[in-house]
Design a protein around this motif. Structure first.
Motif, mmCIF file in Angstrom:
data_model
loop_
_atom_site.group_PDB
_atom_site.id
_atom_site.type_symbol
_atom_site.label_atom_id
_atom_site.label_comp_id
_atom_site.label_asym_id
_atom_site.label_seq_id
_atom_site.Cartn_x
_atom_site.Cartn_y
_atom_site.Cartn_z
ATOM 1 N N ALA A 296 -2.462 3.968 -4.182
ATOM 2 C CA ALA A 296 -3.668 4.733 -4.500
ATOM 3 C C ALA A 296 -3.391 6.230 -4.433
ATOM 4 O O ALA A 296 -2.602 6.694 -3.611
ATOM 5 C CB ALA A 296 -4.780 4.383 -3.519
ATOM 6 N N VAL A 297 -4.047 6.937 -5.332
ATOM 7 C CA VAL A 297 -4.045 8.405 -5.300
ATOM 8 C C VAL A 297 -5.466 8.828 -4.970
ATOM 9 O O VAL A 297 -6.413 8.395 -5.630
ATOM 10 C CB VAL A 297 -3.659 8.995 -6.679
ATOM 11 N N LEU A 298 -5.639 9.642 -3.936
ATOM 12 C CA LEU A 298 -6.955 10.183 -3.617
ATOM 13 C C LEU A 298 -6.881 11.693 -3.702
ATOM 14 O O LEU A 298 -5.953 12.288 -3.137
ATOM 15 C CB LEU A 298 -7.398 9.804 -2.204
ATOM 16 N N ASP A 299 -7.822 12.301 -4.420
ATOM 17 C CA ASP A 299 -7.823 13.762 -4.418
ATOM 18 C C ASP A 299 -9.115 14.289 -3.825
ATOM 19 O O ASP A 299 -10.166 13.675 -3.945
ATOM 20 C CB ASP A 299 -7.512 14.330 -5.810
ATOM 21 N N ALA B 223 0.856 -1.196 0.000
ATOM 22 C CA ALA B 223 0.000 0.000 0.000
ATOM 23 C C ALA B 223 0.887 1.239 0.000
ATOM 24 O O ALA B 223 1.948 1.264 0.644
ATOM 25 C CB ALA B 223 -0.900 -0.010 1.225
ATOM 26 N N PHE B 224 0.497 2.226 -0.745
ATOM 27 C CA PHE B 224 1.213 3.508 -0.776
ATOM 28 C C PHE B 224 0.166 4.547 -1.138
ATOM 29 O O PHE B 224 -0.470 4.454 -2.185
ATOM 30 C CB PHE B 224 2.328 3.482 -1.839
ATOM 31 N N THR B 225 -0.052 5.512 -0.248
ATOM 32 C CA THR B 225 -1.125 6.489 -0.478
ATOM 33 C C THR B 225 -0.564 7.852 -0.836
ATOM 34 O O THR B 225 0.311 8.376 -0.139
ATOM 35 C CB THR B 225 -1.997 6.636 0.790
ATOM 36 N N ILE B 226 -1.077 8.410 -1.915
ATOM 37 C CA ILE B 226 -0.744 9.785 -2.295
ATOM 38 C C ILE B 226 -2.002 10.621 -2.085
ATOM 39 O O ILE B 226 -3.041 10.349 -2.700
ATOM 40 C CB ILE B 226 -0.286 9.870 -3.767
ATOM 41 N N ALA B 227 -1.918 11.606 -1.189
ATOM 42 C CA ALA B 227 -3.059 12.487 -0.891
ATOM 43 C C ALA B 227 -2.871 13.785 -1.649
ATOM 44 O O ALA B 227 -1.818 14.429 -1.535
ATOM 45 C CB ALA B 227 -3.112 12.758 0.601
ATOM 46 N N ILE B 228 -3.873 14.163 -2.445
ATOM 47 C CA ILE B 228 -3.774 15.417 -3.210
ATOM 48 C C ILE B 228 -5.004 16.272 -2.897
ATOM 49 O O ILE B 228 -6.119 15.933 -3.283
ATOM 50 C CB ILE B 228 -3.660 15.146 -4.728
ATOM 51 N N ASP B 229 -4.782 17.358 -2.155
ATOM 52 C CA ASP B 229 -5.887 18.243 -1.776
ATOM 53 C C ASP B 229 -5.729 19.598 -2.445
ATOM 54 O O ASP B 229 -4.658 19.946 -2.922
ATOM 55 C CB ASP B 229 -5.903 18.423 -0.247
ATOM 56 N N GLY B 230 -6.828 20.361 -2.394
ATOM 57 C CA GLY B 230 -6.775 21.727 -2.915
ATOM 58 C C GLY B 230 -8.163 22.223 -3.256
ATOM 59 O O GLY B 230 -9.122 21.449 -3.245
ATOM 60 N N PRO B 231 -8.268 23.526 -3.563
ATOM 61 C CA PRO B 231 -9.575 24.108 -3.870
ATOM 62 C C PRO B 231 -10.081 23.701 -5.248
ATOM 63 O O PRO B 231 -9.358 23.071 -6.030
ATOM 64 C CB PRO B 231 -9.299 25.618 -3.812
ATOM 65 N N ALA B 232 -11.326 24.075 -5.535
ATOM 66 C CA ALA B 232 -11.961 23.741 -6.813
ATOM 67 C C ALA B 232 -11.151 24.285 -7.994
ATOM 68 O O ALA B 232 -10.670 25.415 -7.950
ATOM 69 C CB ALA B 232 -13.370 24.338 -6.847
ATOM 70 N N ALA B 233 -11.006 23.454 -9.010
ATOM 71 C CA ALA B 233 -10.410 23.859 -10.292
ATOM 72 C C ALA B 233 -8.951 24.297 -10.213
ATOM 73 O O ALA B 233 -8.483 25.080 -11.038
ATOM 74 C CB ALA B 233 -11.255 24.957 -10.937
ATOM 75 N N ALA B 234 -8.214 23.783 -9.236
ATOM 76 C CA ALA B 234 -6.788 24.117 -9.145
ATOM 77 C C ALA B 234 -5.941 23.191 -10.014
ATOM 78 O O ALA B 234 -4.747 23.418 -10.211
ATOM 79 C CB ALA B 234 -6.313 24.030 -7.698
ATOM 80 N N GLY B 235 -6.558 22.131 -10.525
ATOM 81 C CA GLY B 235 -5.812 21.180 -11.342
ATOM 82 C C GLY B 235 -5.583 19.848 -10.643
ATOM 83 O O GLY B 235 -4.902 18.964 -11.174
ATOM 84 N N LYS B 236 -6.184 19.668 -9.469
ATOM 85 C CA LYS B 236 -6.020 18.424 -8.707
ATOM 86 C C LYS B 236 -6.374 17.191 -9.517
ATOM 87 O O LYS B 236 -5.676 16.201 -9.486
ATOM 88 C CB LYS B 236 -7.002 18.366 -7.522
ATOM 89 N N GLY B 237 -7.522 17.269 -10.195
ATOM 90 C CA GLY B 237 -8.024 16.098 -10.919
ATOM 91 C C GLY B 237 -7.056 15.666 -12.010
ATOM 92 O O GLY B 237 -6.690 14.485 -12.114
#
Ligand code: DC
Length: 202
Positions: free
Chosen positions: A103-106, A2-16
Motif C-alpha cells: 500500500a501507498v498512503l499519502d 504487506a509493504f507500506t510506502i509512506a509519502i508525506d508533504g505539504p499541499a500541492a508538492a506533487g504527493k498525489g
C-alpha cells in the motif's frame, strides 16, 4: 505480503501524482489520506460536528465530488487540528497500510504517526511559489474562478496550520527521504521515488 510506502508533504508538492504513479508501478493499493480530512471538512461545512463526522465516516464519503474545492481544503485543514478527529481516522489508515499486496498512503503524518514502521518513507516538498502555481493551474483547469494570489495565500495558510498544530504536525520523519520537486518534471520526481523504494526492496 504487506509493504507500506509512506509519502508525506505539504499541499500541492506533487504527493498525489507521485503516490499514484508509485502505486501503479509496484501494483500496490493507494490511499490519499487527505480525502478523509476533506470528507470530514465537507460534512462540517454542511453543519455536522467534526468529531461525530469523523467517527461516522464511510468509504463512500470519499467519493463525494466536492472534495477538491478550496473551501473544503481549508475546512479539512481546520478539522485536522482536532486530536479526536485524527484519532477516529487512525484504524482505517493502519488497516489499509497493512493490507496484503502492498500500500501507498499519502498525507501529512503517515511516516511519523500512522505508519512509523513503514518500509519506505518519502517527504515530498517544493517551494511555496511552485506549489501555488501548480495548484492555481489545476483549479483553473477544473473550472474554478481563482487568482494566483488567493491560491498562494491559501497554500501559506494551510502550511502554517498543518505545521504548527499540536496533534501530528506536518514534518518529515527522521528516516524519510526528501524529494524537492520545485525543479523536477513529474517523470523525474516519480523516478526518484521509485528508486528510493527499489533501494529498500532490494
Ligand atoms: O492532502 P490534502 O491537501 O488533500 O489534505 C487536506 C488537509 O487535510 C490538509 O491541509 C491537512 C489535512 N491532512 C492531515 O492533517 N493529515 C493527513 N494525513 C492528510 C491530510
Amino acid at each position: 505480503m504487506a509493504f507500506t510506502i509512506a509519502i508525506d508533504g505539504p499541499a500541492a508538492a506533487g504527493k498525489g501524482t507521485i503516490s499514484k504513479a508509485v502505486a501503479a508501478h509496484f501494483g500496490f493499493a493507494h490511499l490519499d489520506t487527505g480525502l478523509l480530512y476533506r470528507a470530514v471538512g465537507a460534512k462540517v461545512l454542511a453543519g455536522a460536528d467534526p468529531v461525530e463526522a469523523a467517527r461516522a465516516l464511510r468509504a463512500e464519503d470519499l467519493e463525494a465530488d466536492n472534495l477538491r474545492t478550496p473551501d473544503v481544503a481549508q475546512a479539512a485543514s481546520k478539522v485536522a487540528v482536532i486530536a479526536d478527529v485524527r484519532a477516529a481516522l487512525v484504524d482505517f489508515q493502519r488497516a489499509f497500510a497493512r493490507r496484503d499486496g502492498g500500500a501507498v498512503l499519502d498525507g501529512r503524518d503517515i511516516g511519523t504517526v500512522i505508519c512509523p514502521d513503514a518500509e519506505a518513507k518519502l517527504f515530498v516538498t517544493a517551494s511555496v511559489e511552485a506549489r501555488a502555481d501548480r495548484r492555481y493551474r489545476e483549479l483553473l483547469g477544473n473550472g474554478h474562478d481563482v487568482t494566483l494570489e488567493d491560491v498562494a495565500a491559501d497554500v501559506r495558510a494551510r502550511d502554517e496550520r498543518d505545521q504548527s498544530r499540536a496533534a501530528a504536525p506536518l514534518k518529515p520523519a527522521e528516516d524519510a527521504v526528501l524529494i524537492d520537486t520545485s525543479d523536477l518534471t513529474i517523470e523525474q520526481a516519480v523516478a526518484r521515488a521509485i528508486a528510493v523504494v527499489d533501494a529498500v526492496r532490494g
